[in-house]
Motif scaffolding. Structure first.
Motif, PDB file in Angstrom:
ATOM      1  N   GLU A  45       0.282 -15.790  -7.778  1.00  0.00           N
ATOM      2  CA  GLU A  45       0.946 -15.592  -6.367  1.00  0.00           C
ATOM      3  C   GLU A  45       0.284 -15.377  -5.391  1.00  0.00           C
ATOM      4  N   PRO A  46       0.583 -15.950  -4.416  1.00  0.00           N
ATOM      5  CA  PRO A  46      -0.210 -15.425  -3.144  1.00  0.00           C
ATOM      6  C   PRO A  46       0.004 -13.776  -2.710  1.00  0.00           C
ATOM      7  N   GLY A  47      -1.401 -13.258  -2.517  1.00  0.00           N
ATOM      8  CA  GLY A  47      -1.553 -11.809  -2.291  1.00  0.00           C
ATOM      9  C   GLY A  47      -1.647 -11.184  -3.755  1.00  0.00           C
ATOM     10  N   GLU A  48      -1.962 -12.080  -5.026  1.00  0.00           N
ATOM     11  CA  GLU A  48      -2.151 -11.354  -5.931  1.00  0.00           C
ATOM     12  C   GLU A  48      -3.776 -11.277  -6.153  1.00  0.00           C
ATOM     13  N   SER A  49      -4.316 -10.351  -6.973  1.00  0.00           N
ATOM     14  CA  SER A  49      -5.689 -10.174  -6.725  1.00  0.00           C
ATOM     15  C   SER A  49      -6.338 -10.739  -8.179  1.00  0.00           C
TER      16      SER A  49
END
Length: 152
Positions: A45-49
């Motif tokens: 997901e966008p923002g996931e590390s």
């Protein structure tokens, strides 16, 4: 023809500090799709590390030994298994399929468009000499997953 696709073993990526010390990079997913985790077999997901690291995907003593960069979600703890079906993260990618024999020698190869992964896998496994298939992103060339013959 029955086949199985499994995510990479999460234990190999559990010690993130050691991986970073060895050259892995911590990155954040910027978009979905675009950052496919090779443990969970899903797009992050966008923002996931995630960790971006070199992975030896075809560790054989032949000229076909292969390694390249892959993404792995930080903290990924469970690898799914798909039997006679493909992960959804294949569905929107052009993929390359490399069919190897039991000795790690390339015997067959093909490319398939989005949504055609199952057909490509079955087509290669129709050839008795193909023991397993390494699946790669056709554009970037990175390893996505392995499909193996499977007796349920």
């Amino acid at each position: 023809m029955t086949y199985r696709i499994s995510g990479l073993n999460p234990a190999a990526f559990a010690d993130t500090d050691t991986l970073v010390a060895a050259g892995a990079l911590r990155v954040r997913a910027e978009a979905k799709p675009g950052f496919p985790c090779r443990v969970t077999l899903e797009d992050a997901e966008p923002g996931e590390s995630l960790l971006l690291l070199n992975h030896v995907s075809h560790d054989v003593a032949t000229p076909f030994r292969s390694s390249y960069a892959i993404y792995v979600r930080e903290g990924a703890s469970e690898a799914p298994e798909y039997v006679d079906t493909t992960p959804a993260f294949f569905d929107h990618r052009v993929l390359g399929f490399r069919g190897f024999d039991a000795d790690g020698i390339l015997r067959r190869a093909s490319v398939a468009g989005p949504g055609d992964a199952d057909q490509a896998i079955r087509g290669l496994l129709d050839h008795h000499e193909v023991a397993y298939i390494d699946i790669h992103n056709a554009g970037a060339g990175c390893f996505m997953a392995r499909a193996e013959r499977f007796d349920a």
